[in-house]
Design a protein around this motif. Structure first.
Motif, short mmCIF file in Angstrom:
data_model
loop_
_atom_site.label_atom_id
_atom_site.label_comp_id
_atom_site.label_asym_id
_atom_site.label_seq_id
_atom_site.Cartn_x
_atom_site.Cartn_y
_atom_site.Cartn_z
N ALA A 13 0.72 -1.53 -0.02
CA ALA A 13 -0.22 -0.14 -0.01
C ALA A 13 1.14 1.23 0.30
N ASP A 14 1.84 1.91 1.09
CA ASP A 14 3.17 2.58 0.89
C ASP A 14 3.12 2.47 -0.33
N ARG A 15 3.98 2.07 -1.32
CA ARG A 15 5.08 1.73 -2.31
C ARG A 15 3.16 2.56 -3.83
N ASN A 16 2.55 2.31 -3.08
CA ASN A 16 1.22 2.76 -4.67
C ASN A 16 0.69 4.29 -5.10
N GLU A 17 1.76 4.60 -4.15
CA GLU A 17 0.99 5.87 -4.06
C GLU A 17 1.00 6.71 -6.12
N ALA A 18 1.48 6.27 -6.72
CA ALA A 18 1.35 6.87 -8.18
C ALA A 18 0.38 5.93 -9.48
N ASP B 266 -5.15 -10.48 -10.00
CA ASP B 266 -6.40 -9.72 -8.46
C ASP B 266 -7.00 -8.28 -8.69
N GLU B 267 -7.12 -8.12 -7.82
CA GLU B 267 -7.73 -6.52 -7.83
C GLU B 267 -6.27 -5.33 -7.55
N GLY B 268 -5.82 -6.13 -6.48
CA GLY B 268 -4.49 -4.74 -5.58
C GLY B 268 -4.46 -4.57 -4.98
N VAL B 269 -4.39 -3.84 -3.48
CA VAL B 269 -4.64 -3.11 -2.62
C VAL B 269 -5.43 -3.02 -3.04
N SER B 270 -6.07 -1.76 -3.80
CA SER B 270 -7.45 -1.24 -3.78
C SER B 270 -7.07 -0.96 -5.40
N ALA B 271 -8.27 -0.18 -5.58
CA ALA B 271 -8.67 0.49 -7.55
C ALA B 271 -7.66 0.69 -7.41
N ALA B 272 -7.31 2.11 -6.72
CA ALA B 272 -6.92 2.73 -7.06
C ALA B 272 -4.84 2.60 -7.07
N GLN B 273 -4.71 1.68 -6.25
CA GLN B 273 -3.57 0.98 -6.19
C GLN B 273 -3.68 -0.44 -6.41
N ARG B 274 -2.87 -1.07 -6.92
CA ARG B 274 -3.35 -2.03 -7.94
C ARG B 274 -1.88 -3.19 -8.21
N ASP B 275 -0.43 -2.49 -7.54
CA ASP B 275 0.94 -3.16 -7.27
C ASP B 275 1.74 -3.09 -8.65
N ILE B 276 1.20 -2.25 -9.47
CA ILE B 276 1.80 -2.39 -11.19
C ILE B 276 3.09 -1.54 -10.95
N ASN B 277 4.47 -2.77 -11.10
CA ASN B 277 5.49 -1.71 -11.63
C ASN B 277 5.92 -0.60 -12.24
N TRP B 278 6.38 -0.12 -12.19
CA TRP B 278 6.97 0.84 -13.56
C TRP B 278 8.30 0.45 -13.93
N ILE B 279 8.15 0.17 -14.85
CA ILE B 279 9.65 -0.23 -16.10
C ILE B 279 10.26 1.04 -16.17
N HIS B 280 11.64 1.33 -15.78
CA HIS B 280 12.64 2.32 -16.32
C HIS B 280 12.93 1.96 -17.01
N LEU B 281 13.78 1.01 -17.61
CA LEU B 281 14.65 0.44 -18.58
C LEU B 281 14.17 -1.35 -18.93
N ARG B 282 13.72 -1.11 -20.78
CA ARG B 282 13.65 -2.91 -20.89
C ARG B 282 15.17 -3.02 -22.47
N TYR B 283 15.11 -4.04 -22.41
CA TYR B 283 16.60 -4.46 -23.63
C TYR B 283 15.59 -4.16 -25.04
N ALA B 284 14.63 -3.69 -25.47
CA ALA B 284 14.07 -3.14 -26.48
C ALA B 284 15.00 -1.77 -26.97
N ASP B 285 15.10 -1.04 -26.13
CA ASP B 285 14.95 0.35 -25.06
C ASP B 285 17.03 0.61 -25.33
N VAL B 286 17.27 -0.91 -25.01
CA VAL B 286 18.39 -0.63 -25.77
C VAL B 286 18.62 -0.58 -26.60
N LEU B 287 18.61 -1.69 -27.42
CA LEU B 287 19.19 -2.31 -29.09
C LEU B 287 18.78 -0.62 -29.78
N LEU B 288 16.97 0.20 -29.63
CA LEU B 288 16.99 1.20 -30.66
C LEU B 288 18.43 2.06 -30.07
#
Length: 601
Positions: free
Chosen positions: A298-303, A378-400
């Motif tokens: 819950a505390d990391r779902n502020e985004a 599943d739903e996650g912590v709540s409707a607005a807090q879904r436990d979804i990470n944010w991708i800072h970097l992925r391999y396709a970006d490196v290739l491009l």
């Protein structure tokens, strides 16, 4: 050592579990005078610093106002104004600025004190080296976020209490980004490769550090809005690269070599495009994602990932409420070539109704599909807090980035540049080489192809606005996009044959891990006759006016004279809006910034 309390307090207030790999001790277990006498406590401090590396503004306010994404909020809303370049010091975003500098201070304390610790054995030294490398990486990535949005800014590299005063002035972004390059080079020396190290995806490995180094080097070599830091004269404002041409070339070499190191290592790879984001929303890891911000708990779902930047789901639906405040520009859908599997993953052509069914979207309310809540298990912590990470970097970006750096260094694409570019293209068309077309062979054509491919590959991942700026084409690209939106609304030009209507079948949306990627449809160039309509309805089809206002969310007509269409990019000005002004409160809080506002604000 009072300043250590800064990092401990921030840790206690903001840090929590990243995929459950971190469990915080109670406050009484921390002692500001002894934290650097214990490797375990230092690790806790480093993990606390990671909480500053992401802020909702990075995908929300800063993620809109591109040729992919627009704000669905009203024209008087400050986020809509920021998305359309109607901003001033009174409403300039502050969340990212504040969060990033908090992390820089934490990193500075760590970088200052870890080398001073007494080491008892080699294993402890190895652990501290990794922690120090992470601190260098955090400082670099945080400063990039500040610089790419605000330009020349204060650049603290020592803890606050060691500074002669608490007043910091602007420093040339060239100096800052060169410092970030050095930080990441140092981090690379200290960090382990991901494979076999046990490093979780929410922490920077050597693989990720190389990718971040390439990214920063490309920004440092590119265009940015600059002015005379002595006079702050409005007439000195210009979009330009740094004046040191040999350094620009060196930065492209750094970017190229960093990407090559990741590719040559062979630990990362491209996977099925849909799987990237199904894994993401469900907290699964794969070899394409290289570094993520952890949202577990819950505390990391502020985004509110998946809520503000996802698909619409009615509050009474099976999935509970999802309320996007941003959506895909109508023209973005048509940028994807036929057969490109990325389109229906990136852009959702449906919403979820109160009756838990899939309802087709109009052109005006196509939504962001990468973070959709119905793909979760599943739903996650709540409707607005879904436990979804944010991708800072992925391999396709490196290739491009690899392909882009090769093109810049050689004034045209090398064989390696084409190979990297084609890897990404081939994945998009399920390895059918006949569909990817001919790869450009000249510098300009290949550069344009990279610009377009990054748009298609990395849509809604938070980099488009500042990518356009570092290429020096924000104004030109958005001006052209505005005309294309008008053409699509008027059904003219290259959009003259776009279907005005679609017929689709309503389907149930009543289970987690929803397999639905996109709703199938029948394109109807013109309104069907009464006979045609009756036959389609007999077959179970619903007919939708793609320019009308029948929509589950953002139910506005799509015509050129609609307010929301007229007001897209309404504040756009070349050589002005490429950087945000500092907020009034930011300048008031720092005497060193007095008289150092963006000269055109």
């Amino acid at each position: 050592m009072k300043y250590i309390y800064i990092i401990v307090a921030s840790l206690l207030l903001t840090a929590t579990s990243c995929k459950d790999f971190l469990e915080l001790p109670s406050e009484k277990d921390f002692d500001s005078s002894t934290i650097f006498e214990d490797v375990g406590k230092v690790e806790m401090a480093v993990l606390g610093a990671y909480t500053s590396t992401f802020n909702a503004e990075l995908f929300y306010q800063f993620g809109m106002g591109t040729d992919e994404c627009f704000s669905t909020e009203g024209e008087t809303n400050s986020k809509n104004q920021v998305a359309n370049y109607v901003f001033n010091p009174a409403i300039s975003p502050t969340g990212t600025y504040t969060a990033m500098y908090a992390g820089v201070e934490q990193a500075n304390v760590l970088i200052r004190n870890i080398p001073l610790m007494t080491i008892t054995d080699d294993a402890e030294q190895d652990k501290l080296d990794i922690l120090l490398g992470e601190a260098y990486a955090i400082r670099a990535m945080n400063m990039l976020h500040v610089v790419r949005h605000f330009g020349d800014v204060p650049y603290p590299t020592i803890p606050v209490v060691e500074m002669p005063d608490f007043s910091s002035s602007r420093v040339s972004r060239d100096t800052i980004l060169d410092g970030c390059v050095r930080d990441l080079q140092q981090a690379i020396e200290l960090l382990p490769w991901k494979g076999g190290s046990g490093m979780p995806i929410e922490r920077v490995s050597k693989n990720a550090a190389y990718g971040l180094l390439a990214r920063i080097a490309l920004y440092a070599a590119g265009y940015s809005l600059r002015w005379d830091l002595d006079s702050y004269a409005p007439g000195s404002v210009q979009l330009a690269r740094r004046s040191d041409t040999p350094r620009i070339q060196e930065l492209y070499e750094i970017a190229r070599d960093a990407c090559k190191a990741v590719v040559d290592r062979g630990e990362n790879e491209l996977i099925d495009y849909e799987t990237i984001f199904r894994d993401l929303v469900n907290g699964k890891y794969n070899k394409e994602s290289m570094f993520e911000y952890g949202q577990k708990g819950a505390d990391r779902n502020e985004a509110r990932l998946g809520y503000t930047n996802g698909i619409f789901a009615h509050t009474q639906s099976f999935y509970n409420k999802s309320q996007p405040a941003m959506a895909a520009l109508p023209t973005y859908y048509f940028e994807f070539e036929e057969g490109d599997v990325r389109r229906d993953v990136t852009i959702s052509n449906y919403a979820i109704t109160a009756e838990s069914t899939h309802q087709m979207n109009t052109y005006a309310n196509h939504m962001i599909g990468k973070y959709r809540v119905n793909w979760k298990a599943d739903e996650g912590v709540s409707a607005a807090q879904r436990d979804i990470n944010w991708i800072h970097l992925r391999y396709a970006d490196v290739l491009l980035m690899y392909a882009e750096a090769e093109n810049e260094l050689n004034n045209g694409p090398t064989g390696v540049a084409k190979e990297m570019y084609e890897k990404v293209r081939l994945r998009a068309f399920q390895n059918d080489r006949s569909q990817i077309g001919e790869t450009p062979s000249t510098y300009e054509a290949f550069r344009d192809a990279i610009i377009q491919e990054r748009k298609l590959e990395l849509g809604f991942e938070g980099w488009r606005r500042t990518d356009l700026i570092r290429w020096g084409i924000l104004y030109e690209k958005l001006t052209a996009t505005k005309q294309e939106i008008t053409d699509l609304a008027n059904h003219t030009g290259k959009y003259a044959d776009v279907a005005r209507y679609r017929a689709y079948q309503v389907t149930d949306a009543k289970a987690f891990n929803d397999p639905t990627i996109a709703l199938d449809f029948v394109s109807l160039k013109n309104e069907p006759t009464a006979t045609e309509k009756a036959e389609l309805e007999r077959q179970g089809y619903t007919i939708l006016d793609m320019y009308g206002n029948t929509a589950a969310f953002f139910n506005n007509r799509f015509t050129a004279n609609e307010v929301w269409v007229r007001n897209i990019f309404r504040g756009l000005e070349k050589n002005k809006v490429e950087l945000f002004p500092l907020s009034t409160n930011t300048i008031d809080a720092n005497p060193g910034l007095r008289g150092q506002q963006h000269p055109l604000y």
